[in-house]
Enzyme design. Structure first.
Site, PDB file in Angstrom:
ATOM      1  N   LYS A 115       0.696  -1.058   0.628  1.00  0.00           N
ATOM      2  CA  LYS A 115       0.101  -0.309   0.115  1.00  0.00           C
ATOM      3  C   LYS A 115       0.875   1.480   0.128  1.00  0.00           C
ATOM      4  CE  LYS A 115      -3.214   2.567   2.738  1.00  0.00           C
ATOM      5  NZ  LYS A 115      -4.394   2.133   3.739  1.00  0.00           N
ATOM      6  N   LYS A 147      -1.529  -1.377  -3.558  1.00  0.00           N
ATOM      7  CA  LYS A 147      -3.106  -0.477  -3.673  1.00  0.00           C
ATOM      8  C   LYS A 147      -2.024   0.941  -3.542  1.00  0.00           C
ATOM      9  CE  LYS A 147      -6.146   1.951  -0.320  1.00  0.00           C
ATOM     10  NZ  LYS A 147      -6.265   1.882   0.417  1.00  0.00           N
TER      11      LYS A 147
HETATM   12  C1  PBG Z   1      -6.847   3.428   5.743  1.00  0.00           C
HETATM   13  C2  PBG Z   1      -7.415   2.941   4.452  1.00  0.00           C
HETATM   14  C3  PBG Z   1      -7.334   4.197   3.306  1.00  0.00           C
HETATM   15  C4  PBG Z   1      -7.738   3.471   2.222  1.00  0.00           C
HETATM   16  C5  PBG Z   1      -8.146   2.274   2.172  1.00  0.00           C
HETATM   17  N1  PBG Z   1      -7.884   2.216   3.724  1.00  0.00           N
HETATM   18  C6  PBG Z   1      -6.039   5.515   3.636  1.00  0.00           C
HETATM   19  C7  PBG Z   1      -5.641   5.496   3.770  1.00  0.00           C
HETATM   20  O1  PBG Z   1      -4.124   5.115   3.652  1.00  0.00           O
HETATM   21  O2  PBG Z   1      -5.540   6.713   4.219  1.00  0.00           O
HETATM   22  C8  PBG Z   1      -7.960   3.866   1.050  1.00  0.00           C
HETATM   23  C9  PBG Z   1      -9.007   3.964  -0.036  1.00  0.00           C
HETATM   24  C10 PBG Z   1      -9.524   4.576  -1.139  1.00  0.00           C
HETATM   25  O3  PBG Z   1      -8.697   6.178  -0.903  1.00  0.00           O
HETATM   26  O4  PBG Z   1     -10.129   4.068  -1.719  1.00  0.00           O
HETATM   27  N2  PBG Z   1      -6.100   2.145   5.807  1.00  0.00           N
HETATM   28 ZN    ZN Z   2      -5.411   3.424   7.923  1.00  0.00          ZN
END
Ligand code: PBG
Ligand code: ZN
Length: 332
Positions: A199, A252
Protein backbone atom coordinates in the site's frame (compact mmCIF):
# COMPACT_ATOMS: atom_id res chain seq x y z
CA UNK A 1 7.78 -15.31 -29.41
CA UNK A 2 8.61 -18.69 -30.91
CA UNK A 3 6.82 -18.36 -34.24
CA UNK A 4 7.11 -14.86 -35.58
CA UNK A 5 4.16 -14.23 -37.84
CA UNK A 6 4.70 -12.54 -41.16
CA UNK A 7 2.60 -10.18 -43.20
CA UNK A 8 0.72 -10.81 -45.49
CA UNK A 9 0.11 -14.39 -44.34
CA UNK A 10 -0.72 -13.05 -40.94
CA UNK A 11 -3.06 -10.06 -40.76
CA UNK A 12 -3.97 -9.19 -37.16
CA UNK A 13 -6.95 -7.15 -38.36
CA UNK A 14 -8.78 -10.32 -39.49
CA UNK A 15 -9.86 -11.05 -35.93
CA UNK A 16 -10.73 -7.45 -35.11
CA UNK A 17 -13.32 -6.93 -37.78
CA UNK A 18 -16.40 -8.06 -35.89
CA UNK A 19 -17.55 -7.95 -32.28
CA UNK A 20 -18.08 -11.73 -32.36
CA UNK A 21 -14.49 -12.43 -33.29
CA UNK A 22 -13.27 -9.89 -30.76
CA UNK A 23 -15.24 -11.59 -28.00
CA UNK A 24 -13.87 -15.00 -28.95
CA UNK A 25 -10.24 -13.95 -28.75
CA UNK A 26 -10.44 -11.49 -25.85
CA UNK A 27 -7.68 -12.40 -23.41
CA UNK A 28 -9.21 -10.63 -20.44
CA UNK A 29 -12.81 -10.29 -19.31
CA UNK A 30 -14.56 -8.47 -16.54
CA UNK A 31 -16.87 -10.44 -14.34
CA UNK A 32 -18.90 -8.86 -11.50
CA UNK A 33 -17.99 -11.86 -9.37
CA UNK A 34 -14.40 -10.63 -9.39
CA UNK A 35 -15.33 -7.20 -8.08
CA UNK A 36 -15.46 -6.00 -4.50
CA UNK A 37 -17.58 -2.98 -3.56
CA UNK A 38 -16.35 -0.80 -0.68
CA UNK A 39 -19.24 0.12 1.64
CA UNK A 40 -19.25 2.95 4.17
CA UNK A 41 -21.46 2.61 7.22
CA UNK A 42 -21.78 5.69 9.42
CA UNK A 43 -23.03 5.55 13.00
CA UNK A 44 -23.84 9.27 12.96
CA UNK A 45 -26.44 9.37 10.20
CA UNK A 46 -29.98 8.15 9.67
CA UNK A 47 -30.14 8.58 5.88
CA UNK A 48 -27.61 7.87 3.19
CA UNK A 49 -25.32 10.83 2.66
CA UNK A 50 -23.39 11.83 -0.44
CA UNK A 51 -19.60 12.13 -0.45
CA UNK A 52 -18.76 15.36 -2.29
CA UNK A 53 -15.56 14.16 -3.94
CA UNK A 54 -17.08 10.79 -4.95
CA UNK A 55 -20.36 11.53 -6.75
CA UNK A 56 -22.52 8.40 -6.75
CA UNK A 57 -20.88 6.93 -3.62
CA UNK A 58 -22.63 7.23 -0.26
CA UNK A 59 -22.22 6.73 3.43
CA UNK A 60 -25.07 4.53 4.65
CA UNK A 61 -26.77 4.34 8.00
CA UNK A 62 -26.92 1.10 9.94
CA UNK A 63 -30.58 0.79 8.96
CA UNK A 64 -29.81 1.07 5.24
CA UNK A 65 -26.60 -0.88 4.91
CA UNK A 66 -28.14 -4.34 4.60
CA UNK A 67 -30.38 -3.15 1.76
CA UNK A 68 -27.39 -1.91 -0.17
CA UNK A 69 -25.53 -5.18 0.42
CA UNK A 70 -28.55 -7.11 -0.81
CA UNK A 71 -28.62 -5.04 -3.99
CA UNK A 72 -24.94 -5.84 -4.60
CA UNK A 73 -25.55 -9.55 -4.07
CA UNK A 74 -28.48 -9.43 -6.48
CA UNK A 75 -26.24 -7.94 -9.14
CA UNK A 76 -23.65 -10.68 -8.70
CA UNK A 77 -20.96 -8.49 -7.14
CA UNK A 78 -18.39 -10.78 -5.51
CA UNK A 79 -18.02 -9.13 -2.15
CA UNK A 80 -18.43 -6.00 -0.05
CA UNK A 81 -15.58 -4.42 1.91
CA UNK A 82 -16.89 -2.60 4.97
CA UNK A 83 -15.53 0.63 6.42
CA UNK A 84 -17.04 2.18 9.51
CA UNK A 85 -17.43 5.70 10.86
CA UNK A 86 -17.93 5.48 14.64
CA UNK A 87 -20.17 7.78 16.71
CA UNK A 88 -17.07 9.29 18.32
CA UNK A 89 -13.32 8.99 17.85
CA UNK A 90 -10.67 8.72 20.56
CA UNK A 91 -6.89 8.44 20.76
CA UNK A 92 -6.98 4.61 20.92
CA UNK A 93 -9.61 4.10 18.25
CA UNK A 94 -11.69 2.00 20.63
CA UNK A 95 -14.73 2.13 18.34
CA UNK A 96 -12.86 -0.23 16.04
CA UNK A 97 -13.02 -3.21 18.39
CA UNK A 98 -16.16 -2.48 20.38
CA UNK A 99 -18.47 -5.46 20.49
CA UNK A 100 -21.33 -3.22 19.43
CA UNK A 101 -19.13 -1.17 17.08
CA UNK A 102 -20.63 0.14 13.87
CA UNK A 103 -18.89 -2.39 11.61
CA UNK A 104 -19.63 -5.27 13.98
CA UNK A 105 -23.32 -4.40 13.98
CA UNK A 106 -23.41 -3.84 10.23
CA UNK A 107 -21.83 -7.25 9.55
CA UNK A 108 -24.56 -8.96 11.53
CA UNK A 109 -27.29 -7.19 9.59
CA UNK A 110 -25.68 -7.80 6.21
CA UNK A 111 -25.11 -11.49 6.81
CA UNK A 112 -28.75 -11.86 7.74
CA UNK A 113 -30.08 -9.97 4.72
CA UNK A 114 -27.61 -11.29 2.14
CA UNK A 115 -26.12 -14.54 3.42
CA UNK A 116 -24.53 -15.32 0.05
CA UNK A 117 -22.49 -12.13 -0.17
CA UNK A 118 -18.87 -12.33 1.00
CA UNK A 119 -18.43 -9.68 3.68
CA UNK A 120 -14.91 -8.34 4.13
CA UNK A 121 -13.96 -5.91 6.88
CA UNK A 122 -11.21 -3.32 6.86
CA UNK A 123 -8.87 -3.74 9.82
CA UNK A 124 -7.37 -0.39 10.70
CA UNK A 125 -7.53 2.37 13.28
CA UNK A 126 -7.53 5.57 11.24
CA UNK A 127 -11.32 5.77 10.88
CA UNK A 128 -11.61 5.52 14.67
CA UNK A 129 -8.73 7.57 16.05
CA UNK A 130 -9.00 11.25 16.92
CA UNK A 131 -5.54 11.86 15.42
CA UNK A 132 -6.37 10.01 12.18
CA UNK A 133 -3.33 7.73 12.15
CA UNK A 134 -3.46 4.00 11.48
CA UNK A 135 -1.93 3.02 14.82
CA UNK A 136 -0.97 4.00 18.35
CA UNK A 137 0.72 7.41 18.36
CA UNK A 138 3.84 7.74 20.49
CA UNK A 139 5.84 10.92 20.24
CA UNK A 140 5.90 12.09 16.65
CA UNK A 141 5.23 8.69 15.10
CA UNK A 142 3.16 5.53 15.12
CA UNK A 143 4.35 2.74 17.41
CA UNK A 144 4.41 -0.43 15.32
CA UNK A 145 4.48 -3.11 17.98
CA UNK A 146 1.99 -1.42 20.29
CA UNK A 147 -0.43 -1.28 17.35
CA UNK A 148 -0.28 -5.01 16.58
CA UNK A 149 -2.32 -6.04 19.61
CA UNK A 150 -5.05 -3.57 18.70
CA UNK A 151 -5.21 -4.73 15.08
CA UNK A 152 -5.52 -8.33 16.28
CA UNK A 153 -8.31 -7.25 18.62
CA UNK A 154 -10.17 -5.51 15.79
CA UNK A 155 -9.89 -8.49 13.46
CA UNK A 156 -11.05 -10.87 16.16
CA UNK A 157 -14.07 -8.75 17.05
CA UNK A 158 -15.01 -8.57 13.36
CA UNK A 159 -14.69 -12.35 12.96
CA UNK A 160 -16.87 -12.80 16.04
CA UNK A 161 -19.44 -10.51 14.45
CA UNK A 162 -19.51 -12.80 11.40
CA UNK A 163 -17.06 -11.25 8.93
CA UNK A 164 -16.13 -13.70 6.17
CA UNK A 165 -12.65 -12.23 5.67
CA UNK A 166 -10.52 -9.58 7.37
CA UNK A 167 -8.40 -7.08 5.49
CA UNK A 168 -5.66 -5.31 7.46
CA UNK A 169 -4.72 -1.98 5.89
CA UNK A 170 -2.57 -0.33 8.55
CA UNK A 171 0.81 -1.23 7.00
CA UNK A 172 2.28 -2.22 10.36
CA UNK A 173 5.11 -4.76 10.18
CA UNK A 174 3.96 -8.12 11.51
CA UNK A 175 0.25 -7.31 11.31
CA UNK A 176 -0.69 -10.43 9.37
CA UNK A 177 1.08 -12.75 11.84
CA UNK A 178 -0.52 -11.01 14.82
CA UNK A 179 -3.99 -11.29 13.31
CA UNK A 180 -3.52 -14.90 12.17
CA UNK A 181 -2.46 -15.90 15.65
CA UNK A 182 -5.41 -14.18 17.31
CA UNK A 183 -7.90 -15.70 14.88
CA UNK A 184 -6.48 -19.21 15.16
CA UNK A 185 -6.40 -19.00 18.94
CA UNK A 186 -10.09 -18.17 19.10
CA UNK A 187 -11.43 -20.80 16.71
CA UNK A 188 -11.38 -18.72 13.53
CA UNK A 189 -8.75 -20.67 11.62
CA UNK A 190 -11.08 -20.67 8.60
CA UNK A 191 -11.33 -16.88 8.31
CA UNK A 192 -8.97 -15.72 5.55
CA UNK A 193 -6.79 -12.63 5.61
CA UNK A 194 -6.47 -10.31 2.64
CA UNK A 195 -3.49 -8.13 3.39
CA UNK A 196 -2.94 -4.66 1.99
CA UNK A 197 0.65 -5.79 1.40
CA UNK A 198 1.93 -3.10 -0.95
CA UNK A 199 0.00 0.00 0.00
CA UNK A 200 1.68 3.13 -1.24
CA UNK A 201 1.61 6.58 0.36
CA UNK A 202 -0.49 7.97 -2.47
CA UNK A 203 -2.13 11.29 -3.26
CA UNK A 204 -5.13 9.29 -4.49
CA UNK A 205 -6.66 8.63 -1.05
CA UNK A 206 -8.09 12.12 -0.51
CA UNK A 207 -11.77 11.40 -1.25
CA UNK A 208 -11.72 8.33 1.01
CA UNK A 209 -10.36 10.41 3.86
CA UNK A 210 -13.14 12.89 3.30
CA UNK A 211 -15.67 10.05 3.41
CA UNK A 212 -14.48 8.65 6.73
CA UNK A 213 -12.93 11.84 8.16
CA UNK A 214 -9.59 10.10 8.60
CA UNK A 215 -7.04 12.61 7.33
CA UNK A 216 -4.15 12.61 9.80
CA UNK A 217 -4.34 15.63 12.12
CA UNK A 218 -0.56 15.95 12.04
CA UNK A 219 2.16 14.59 9.77
CA UNK A 220 1.36 12.05 7.08
CA UNK A 221 1.39 8.30 6.51
CA UNK A 222 4.81 8.08 4.86
CA UNK A 223 6.31 6.53 7.96
CA UNK A 224 4.30 3.35 7.39
CA UNK A 225 2.92 3.34 3.84
CA UNK A 226 5.25 2.57 0.94
CA UNK A 227 7.28 5.04 -1.06
CA UNK A 228 6.00 5.23 -4.69
CA UNK A 229 9.44 4.81 -6.32
CA UNK A 230 9.83 1.28 -4.93
CA UNK A 231 8.95 -1.98 -6.66
CA UNK A 232 11.41 -4.47 -5.14
CA UNK A 233 10.35 -3.38 -1.69
CA UNK A 234 6.77 -4.29 -2.64
CA UNK A 235 7.95 -7.81 -3.43
CA UNK A 236 9.57 -8.05 0.00
CA UNK A 237 6.36 -6.82 1.63
CA UNK A 238 4.35 -9.44 -0.23
CA UNK A 239 6.86 -12.19 0.62
CA UNK A 240 6.62 -11.30 4.31
CA UNK A 241 2.83 -11.25 4.29
CA UNK A 242 2.66 -14.65 2.60
CA UNK A 243 5.07 -16.07 5.18
CA UNK A 244 2.91 -14.61 7.93
CA UNK A 245 -0.20 -16.29 6.55
CA UNK A 246 -1.86 -13.91 4.11
CA UNK A 247 -4.38 -15.78 1.95
CA UNK A 248 -4.64 -12.92 -0.49
CA UNK A 249 -2.26 -10.03 -1.06
CA UNK A 250 -3.12 -6.60 -2.37
CA UNK A 251 -1.54 -3.79 -4.31
CA UNK A 252 -2.94 -0.30 -3.79
CA UNK A 253 -3.58 2.01 -5.63
CA UNK A 254 -4.03 0.28 -9.01
CA UNK A 255 -3.52 3.23 -11.36
CA UNK A 256 0.18 3.89 -11.65
CA UNK A 257 1.05 0.57 -10.00
CA UNK A 258 0.15 -1.96 -12.68
CA UNK A 259 3.83 -2.93 -12.88
CA UNK A 260 3.70 -3.84 -9.20
CA UNK A 261 0.58 -5.97 -9.69
CA UNK A 262 2.21 -7.76 -12.61
CA UNK A 263 5.43 -8.51 -10.77
CA UNK A 264 3.65 -9.65 -7.63
CA UNK A 265 1.49 -12.07 -9.60
CA UNK A 266 4.42 -13.39 -11.64
CA UNK A 267 6.69 -13.80 -8.66
CA UNK A 268 4.34 -15.41 -6.13
CA UNK A 269 1.34 -16.89 -8.01
CA UNK A 270 -0.75 -15.90 -5.00
CA UNK A 271 -4.35 -14.69 -5.06
CA UNK A 272 -3.81 -11.02 -5.80
CA UNK A 273 -6.17 -8.10 -5.31
CA UNK A 274 -5.87 -4.58 -6.64
CA UNK A 275 -7.62 -1.55 -5.16
CA UNK A 276 -8.87 1.07 -7.59
CA UNK A 277 -8.94 3.76 -4.92
CA UNK A 278 -11.14 6.76 -4.24
CA UNK A 279 -8.96 9.22 -6.15
CA UNK A 280 -9.03 7.00 -9.24
CA UNK A 281 -12.81 6.96 -9.05
CA UNK A 282 -12.91 10.73 -8.57
CA UNK A 283 -10.65 11.41 -11.56
CA UNK A 284 -12.82 9.37 -13.90
CA UNK A 285 -16.07 10.73 -12.47
CA UNK A 286 -14.99 14.36 -12.66
CA UNK A 287 -13.89 14.15 -16.29
CA UNK A 288 -17.02 12.19 -17.20
CA UNK A 289 -19.31 14.76 -15.58
CA UNK A 290 -17.73 17.43 -17.75
CA UNK A 291 -18.25 15.32 -20.82
CA UNK A 292 -14.51 15.10 -21.43
CA UNK A 293 -14.34 11.29 -21.43
CA UNK A 294 -16.85 8.51 -22.02
CA UNK A 295 -17.40 7.12 -18.57
CA UNK A 296 -18.45 3.53 -19.33
CA UNK A 297 -15.67 2.99 -21.81
CA UNK A 298 -13.03 4.49 -19.55
CA UNK A 299 -14.19 2.51 -16.53
CA UNK A 300 -14.16 -0.74 -18.47
CA UNK A 301 -10.78 0.09 -19.95
CA UNK A 302 -9.22 0.94 -16.60
CA UNK A 303 -10.56 -2.20 -14.95
CA UNK A 304 -9.62 -4.41 -17.87
CA UNK A 305 -6.07 -3.06 -17.61
CA UNK A 306 -5.96 -3.94 -13.93
CA UNK A 307 -7.13 -7.49 -14.67
CA UNK A 308 -4.71 -7.79 -17.59
CA UNK A 309 -1.81 -6.82 -15.35
CA UNK A 310 -2.55 -9.88 -13.20
CA UNK A 311 -5.10 -8.95 -10.54
CA UNK A 312 -7.57 -11.70 -9.72
CA UNK A 313 -10.02 -9.44 -7.95
CA UNK A 314 -10.54 -5.70 -7.97
CA UNK A 315 -11.87 -3.48 -5.22
CA UNK A 316 -13.64 -0.61 -6.96
CA UNK A 317 -16.25 2.03 -6.21
CA UNK A 318 -17.63 1.29 -9.67
CA UNK A 319 -18.50 -2.32 -8.75
CA UNK A 320 -22.24 -1.77 -8.53
CA UNK A 321 -22.49 0.27 -11.72
CA UNK A 322 -20.35 -2.16 -13.70
CA UNK A 323 -22.43 -5.10 -12.51
CA UNK A 324 -25.52 -3.21 -13.64
CA UNK A 325 -24.02 -2.38 -17.03
CA UNK A 326 -23.02 -5.98 -17.61
CA UNK A 327 -26.41 -7.25 -16.53
CA UNK A 328 -28.22 -4.84 -18.84
CA UNK A 329 -26.06 -5.16 -21.91
CA UNK A 330 -23.87 -8.21 -21.52
CA UNK A 331 -20.18 -7.59 -22.11
CA UNK A 332 -19.46 -3.96 -22.86
C1 PBG B 1 -6.74 3.44 5.67
C2 PBG B 1 -7.27 3.19 4.34
C3 PBG B 1 -7.16 4.07 3.26
C4 PBG B 1 -7.85 3.50 2.23
C5 PBG B 1 -8.34 2.29 2.65
N1 PBG B 1 -7.97 2.09 3.99
C6 PBG B 1 -6.58 5.38 3.07
C7 PBG B 1 -5.48 5.92 3.79
O1 PBG B 1 -4.42 5.34 3.91
O2 PBG B 1 -5.68 7.05 4.25
C8 PBG B 1 -7.96 4.17 0.91
C9 PBG B 1 -9.06 3.80 0.08
C10 PBG B 1 -9.34 4.74 -1.01
O3 PBG B 1 -8.73 5.80 -1.19
O4 PBG B 1 -10.26 4.40 -1.73
N2 PBG B 1 -6.17 2.40 6.33
ZN1 ZN C 1 -5.61 3.26 8.34
Amino acid sequence: MRTPAKFPAYRPRRLRGSPRFRALVAETRLDPGKLVAPLFVDAKIRRKTAIASMPGVFRFSLEEIAGEAKALAGLGVGAALLFGIPPAKDSKGSGAFARDGIVQRAVGRIKKAAPGLVVMTDVCLCEYTSHGHCGVVKGAGVDNDATLALLAKIALSQARAGADLVAPSAMMDGQVAAIRKALDGAGFAQVPIMSYSAKYASALYGPFREAVESAPRFGDRRGYQMDPPNLKEALREVALDIQEGADLVMVKPAMGYLDVIQKVKEEFHWPTAAYQVSGEYALIKAAAQRGWVQEKRLVMESLTSIRRSGADLIITYYAKEIARWIKEKGVI
